[in-house]
Each structure stands twice: as C-alpha cells, then as structure tokens.
Scaffold this motif. Structure first.
Motif, PDB file in Angstrom:
ATOM      1  N   LEU A 316     -74.453  53.879 -30.463  1.00  0.00           N
ATOM      2  CA  LEU A 316     -75.084  55.078 -29.910  1.00  0.00           C
ATOM      3  C   LEU A 316     -74.334  55.525 -28.661  1.00  0.00           C
ATOM      4  O   LEU A 316     -74.197  54.760 -27.704  1.00  0.00           O
ATOM      5  N   SER A 317     -73.847  56.768 -28.660  1.00  0.00           N
ATOM      6  CA  SER A 317     -73.142  57.341 -27.507  1.00  0.00           C
ATOM      7  C   SER A 317     -73.658  58.747 -27.258  1.00  0.00           C
ATOM      8  O   SER A 317     -73.402  59.660 -28.058  1.00  0.00           O
ATOM      9  N   VAL A 318     -74.417  58.917 -26.204  1.00  0.00           N
ATOM     10  CA  VAL A 318     -74.910  60.238 -25.808  1.00  0.00           C
ATOM     11  C   VAL A 318     -74.936  60.302 -24.287  1.00  0.00           C
ATOM     12  O   VAL A 318     -74.935  59.282 -23.602  1.00  0.00           O
ATOM     13  N   SER A 319     -74.947  61.525 -23.761  1.00  0.00           N
ATOM     14  CA  SER A 319     -75.072  61.753 -22.330  1.00  0.00           C
ATOM     15  C   SER A 319     -76.189  62.749 -22.105  1.00  0.00           C
ATOM     16  O   SER A 319     -76.225  63.805 -22.756  1.00  0.00           O
ATOM     17  N   ILE A 320     -77.110  62.410 -21.206  1.00  0.00           N
ATOM     18  CA  ILE A 320     -78.290  63.238 -20.957  1.00  0.00           C
ATOM     19  C   ILE A 320     -78.262  63.670 -19.501  1.00  0.00           C
ATOM     20  O   ILE A 320     -78.393  62.841 -18.596  1.00  0.00           O
ATOM     21  N   GLY A 321     -78.072  64.955 -19.274  1.00  0.00           N
ATOM     22  CA  GLY A 321     -78.023  65.460 -17.911  1.00  0.00           C
ATOM     23  C   GLY A 321     -79.405  65.787 -17.382  1.00  0.00           C
ATOM     24  O   GLY A 321     -80.410  65.774 -18.110  1.00  0.00           O
ATOM     25  N   LEU A 322     -79.477  66.085 -16.095  1.00  0.00           N
ATOM     26  CA  LEU A 322     -80.744  66.481 -15.493  1.00  0.00           C
ATOM     27  C   LEU A 322     -81.275  67.731 -16.185  1.00  0.00           C
ATOM     28  O   LEU A 322     -80.532  68.682 -16.443  1.00  0.00           O
ATOM     29  N   GLY A 323     -82.558  67.739 -16.492  1.00  0.00           N
ATOM     30  CA  GLY A 323     -83.182  68.890 -17.126  1.00  0.00           C
ATOM     31  C   GLY A 323     -83.155  68.858 -18.634  1.00  0.00           C
ATOM     32  O   GLY A 323     -83.780  69.717 -19.270  1.00  0.00           O
ATOM     33  N   THR A 324     -82.460  67.906 -19.242  1.00  0.00           N
ATOM     34  CA  THR A 324     -82.411  67.801 -20.705  1.00  0.00           C
ATOM     35  C   THR A 324     -83.554  66.919 -21.173  1.00  0.00           C
ATOM     36  O   THR A 324     -83.511  65.693 -21.056  1.00  0.00           O
ATOM     37  N   ARG A 325     -84.577  67.565 -21.706  1.00  0.00           N
ATOM     38  CA  ARG A 325     -85.776  66.849 -22.147  1.00  0.00           C
ATOM     39  C   ARG A 325     -85.556  66.351 -23.571  1.00  0.00           C
ATOM     40  O   ARG A 325     -85.219  67.128 -24.459  1.00  0.00           O
ATOM     41  N   VAL A 326     -85.788  65.039 -23.775  1.00  0.00           N
ATOM     42  CA  VAL A 326     -85.387  64.405 -25.022  1.00  0.00           C
ATOM     43  C   VAL A 326     -86.597  63.767 -25.706  1.00  0.00           C
ATOM     44  O   VAL A 326     -87.415  63.106 -25.056  1.00  0.00           O
ATOM     45  N   LEU A 327     -86.671  63.984 -27.030  1.00  0.00           N
ATOM     46  CA  LEU A 327     -87.645  63.296 -27.874  1.00  0.00           C
ATOM     47  C   LEU A 327     -86.908  62.235 -28.682  1.00  0.00           C
ATOM     48  O   LEU A 327     -85.917  62.538 -29.350  1.00  0.00           O
ATOM     49  N   ILE A 328     -87.381  61.006 -28.609  1.00  0.00           N
ATOM     50  CA  ILE A 328     -86.818  59.918 -29.401  1.00  0.00           C
ATOM     51  C   ILE A 328     -87.828  59.599 -30.493  1.00  0.00           C
ATOM     52  O   ILE A 328     -88.955  59.175 -30.201  1.00  0.00           O
ATOM     53  N   THR A 329     -87.453  59.805 -31.740  1.00  0.00           N
ATOM     54  CA  THR A 329     -88.395  59.672 -32.836  1.00  0.00           C
ATOM     55  C   THR A 329     -87.688  59.079 -34.039  1.00  0.00           C
ATOM     56  O   THR A 329     -86.539  58.638 -33.947  1.00  0.00           O
ATOM     57  N   GLY A 330     -88.378  59.069 -35.151  1.00  0.00           N
ATOM     58  CA  GLY A 330     -87.791  58.571 -36.384  1.00  0.00           C
ATOM     59  C   GLY A 330     -88.542  57.371 -36.923  1.00  0.00           C
ATOM     60  O   GLY A 330     -89.399  56.784 -36.249  1.00  0.00           O
ATOM     61  N   PRO A 331     -88.212  56.972 -38.151  1.00  0.00           N
ATOM     62  CA  PRO A 331     -88.922  55.842 -38.789  1.00  0.00           C
ATOM     63  C   PRO A 331     -88.588  54.484 -38.181  1.00  0.00           C
ATOM     64  O   PRO A 331     -89.323  53.519 -38.394  1.00  0.00           O
TER      65      PRO A 331
END
Length: 508
Positions: A316-331
């Motif tokens: 897993l490689s991602v970058s999340i900046g300030l203000g980026t609202r993220v939903l983590i979901t899935g089975p």
C-alpha cells in the motif's frame, strides 16, 4: 554487678545514676534515629517511584512490556518492590553502620577480658553465617516467586471487580472461582516451601542465639572461680560477647529479611532490564515510522495476520495531505483494523514505511475508546491547553452533542466514565476531547456501527469545521460530500484508491 556483690551502696548508687542517664540519652537518640530513617526512606521511595512511573509511561513502555510478555506485574514492582527496596536498603545500611561501631567499641573490651573469647566470637559468627546461607539459599527464588504469585492472585480479584458487570452478564462466576482458587493454591503451595525452609533455618538460628548466652560463662566462669576475675566480669563478658557476635552475625539474624530483599532487588533489576530492552533499537516493529507534521503517507506497506501470517494489506502506497478526507472500507475488515493499529504505533507484523505527524498532530479513536477516570475537565482537556479552553467552550460542545454528563456536578466531579457511560456516550465524549485538542489528523475506527447516520454525519461536519482532517474506517460509503477519497481494502490484501468526485486523480 560487682558493687552489689561487694555490698558497696555508694558505688552502686553512682553507677545506677550513670546508667539512668545513659538510657535516657539513648532513648532520645534511638527515637530520632528511627524518625530520620523513616523520613529518608520515604524521600528515597518518592524519588525512585517518580522515576519509575516516568520511565514506565514514556514511549509506550507500559504497552511494550505487556505486549512482549517478558515481565509479569510491573505495577507491583513499581508500587510494592520500590517501597520494600528503599526501606530495607536503608535499614541494612544503618544496621551495618551500627554493627561496625559495635565491633569497634566492644572488640577491645572482649579482648581485654579474654583473647580466647574474642577468637571464639569471630569463629562462632563465621560458622553461623555459613550454615545459615547453606540452609536458606532456596528462599531467594521462593520469595521471588511468592511475590509474583501473590500479585497474580490480587490481579485476578481486581479483574473481577473491574469487569463485575460483564462477569455477571456472562454468568461465569464458577470459572472465575476456579481461576482465583487455582492462583491461591499456587501461592499457598509456594509459601509452604518458604515456611519449611524457614523452619529449618529457625532450628539453627534459635539454637545459635541461645548458645550466645552460655559460651561466655563457660569460658570466664573458671577464671572467677580461681579468683582471677571479679564477679561483674562474667556479666560484662556476656554482654560484650553477645553484642560482638550479634554485630558479626547480621546474616544469621537477618537472613529472612535478606532473602526477601534479594528477591526484591532481582525483580527491580528485571524491571529496569525490560524497560531498557523495550527502548532498544532494532525493535519488535519492522515497520518504519517517520514524522511529518503536514502529511500522512504509506510507502510499500505490507501488513500480515499475527495468527497465520496471511497478507492483510499488500504494498500500500498513498499520500494523504491536509484536508483530504478519507473513507477506509471494503470487505477486508481485518486489513482496516491492522492499518489502524499500525498507524497508531501498535506493534503489527509487516514491513514498509509510515509517515505521520507527531503525537499531538494525529489522534486515534478506536471503536471502544479509553476515557481516563477523573474529572470531566481532566478527561476532555489536554494538559498543555488547559489555559486556552474555557468552561463555556466545553459545556457548549456537550450541549451540541446532547451529552448531559457535565450538567450535574460540574466539570470537576470525578467519575469512572467507562463504567457510567454507554458506548455511544463514551465515543461522543472522546470526540469532544479530540475537537478540543484540535489535531491535524484524526483516525476513526468503525464509529458508524454505534452512532446513528445523522449523528455521525454531524460529527464529520464538525471535524471539518475545526480543520481536522479525518480518516474513517467504516463499513458504508455514507452520504455524498463527506469524503474526498476512498481506500477500499479487498480480500487477499488487494486495495484500490479512488477519489470523490471521480475527476480527482489519486495521490500515489
């Protein structure tokens, strides 16, 4: 005694007055010496306990000690063993000091009475010390184990008290009874061995102490009978012999205390060693964690199941900046939970790199939050921001989230919030604490399974209004406009990153 034997009244009165003066002065000295010893032990205990608590709570040492399982009952070692160590160490130091003074004071007296008696005193004390050590050596290990077994029994009782409601609902009183009685049986069996060895040591030390009163008379009495010594010399030699042998026989007279003290020292040594190992580089956590106050990043992160080693998250490689609202979901809910733990710094099997803000820049709210017992103010307000947050601000947020916990008793009423609040109320109270702390990021774990949809949407809006970037590990997508990106954790560790709205490109 010679004055009595010679019927010299004037000399008897003179010596009696002198003895009374010595006893009076000795009483004052003894009382102040005891007071000083207790006060010094208290100051020393306070100093060591503060240091121990600070080390125990620093860098999540308390967690790593429990996670590794290398040390049992660190709480007892800090609370009880430090107290026993300071009191006993100071007591032994003073006893050695007093014994040294006694040896200096009475060696000359005993030698002047009978050089043979002086040699006998030293030989007798040496033999007694050797035999006592030989008989009582197993006590050190047994006392060490006894402290652990007593702590295990007490922790079982504390567990029942703290989980009383859950135990009652589960109707597992019989299992708890069997568990507690098993620990009690282990403590009793170990203590029986302690008492057996104490019995053997007691046979020797009791006879040893009785002989101290007889040996001087056996050596000096013939000299009195021959007329070579006065009658008072017999009493004088007995007192000097007893004091000198007692000074040389600390191991004999104090062996039980010494064996307990050795166990305490060993337990404290293992505590310090475990703390040092928990801070050692090359750690149990293979995942590298670096700090960046303005970004959350995951680089080639692999997370594995701790039970069977199966992959939960792959590369897993991602970058999340300030203000980026993220939903983590899935089975793959296990993957979401593992990601939450890894980012929170909980040891997780895997590899890769995590970039996140420091302790104050990101907060984590699990499904079952922890609320520290204490006042509502202590629970909600971070210590470094107590001067900046007013009571009106706290009460406003409580009213906004329909919590009346601060309406009765005020903000300074102490309570055990885990016991008096429902899970929903605990989550809302923890969220209020996060809003007051105002971190840059917050990671929420499955709160939408407890809170209602409208209530949860209001929470997310409130976090956005306070410029807190949130990551929510949840089961459902939720209403539109709440998230800027979605991380979907699929089975076998696969994942997808999509932006919302779709015209945004993923940040890789």
């Amino acid at each position: 005694m010679t004055a009595i034997a010679d019927r010299k009244s004037a000399e008897f009165i003179q010596q009696a007055i002198f003895y009374i003066g010595v006893f009076a002065a000795s009483t004052v000295v003894a009382v102040f010496a005891r007071f000083t010893e207790e006060r010094l032990a208290l100051l020393w205990r306070e100093f060591l306990t503060r240091r121990a608590v600070k080390l125990y709570l620093a860098d999540a040492t308390y967690f790593h000690l429990g996670y590794s399982g290398t040390l049992t009952h660190p709480d007892q070692r800090i609370a009880d063993d430090v107290r026993a160590f300071t009191i006993t160490t100071l007591s032994f130091i003073l006893m050695v000091f007093n014994s040294a003074l006694t040896i200096l004071a009475f060696s000359g007296v005993l030698w002047s009475i009978s050089p043979l008696l002086f040699v006998v005193a030293m030989f007798y004390a040496a033999c007694g010390s050797y035999v006592t050590i030989a008989l009582g050596r197993p006590l050190i290990k047994l006392n060490y184990d006894q402290l652990d077994k007593e702590a295990g029994f007490r922790s079982g009782l504390i567990h029942v008290r703290e989980r009383a409601e859950a135990v009652m609902v589960a109707r597992c009183e019989e299992q708890q009874n069997a568990r507690l009685l098993q620990r009690l049986d282990e403590a009793i069996a170990n203590f029986r061995q302690v008492t057996a060895i104490n019995r053997n040591v007691g046979f020797f030390t009791t006879g040893y102490n009785w002989l101290i009163q007889i040996i001087p008379a056996l050596i000096v009495a013939p000299a009195f009978i021959r007329g070579d010594a006065e009658f008072g010399v017999i009493t004088q030699s007995a007192a000097a012999f007893a004091l000198l042998v007692g000074a040389f026989s600390l191991i004999v007279t104090q062996f039980q205390s010494i064996s307990t003290f050795a166990a305490v020292v060993s337990r404290l040594s293992s505590l310090l060693q475990a703390i040092e190992q928990s801070h050692a580089p090359g750690s149990p956590l293979a995942i590298q964690v670096d700090e960046d106050e303005n970004c959350l990043g995951l680089e080639h992160l692999f997370l594995l199941s701790s039970t069977d080693g199966k992959p939960l998250i792959r590369d897993l490689s991602v970058s999340i900046g300030l203000g980026t609202r993220v939903l983590i979901t899935g089975p793959n809910q296990a993957g979401s939970v593992a990601l939450f733990k890894a980012m929170a710094g909980i040891p997780t099997t895997g590899s890769g790199r995590i970039i996140r803000p420091g302790a104050g820049g990101i907060l984590f709210l699990p499904q079952q939050p922890y609320l520290m017992p204490g006042t509502l103010r202590q629970t909600l307000v971070p210590p470094d921001k107590s001067a900046d947050i007013s009571d009106d601000r706290i009460l406003h947020l409580l009213h906004e989230f329909n919590l009346d916990v601060g309406q009765t008793g005020g903000l300074d009423k102490e309570s055990d919030w885990d016991a008096v609040l429902s899970l929903r109320e605990q989550q809302l109270l923890a969220l209020i604490g996060i809003i007051l702390a105002r971190p840059r990021f917050v990671f929420l774990d499955r709160l939408d399974t407890t809170l209602g949809a409208d209530e949860f949407r209001k929470i997310l809006h409130t976090l956005s209004e306070h410029s807190i970037t949130y990551l929510n590990s949840g089961a459902a997508r939720g209403p539109e406009g709440l998230y800027d990106a979605i991380l979907t954790c699929s089975q076998n560790g696969e994942w997808t990153w999509t932006t919302n709205p779709p015209e945004h490109e993923p940040i890789l």
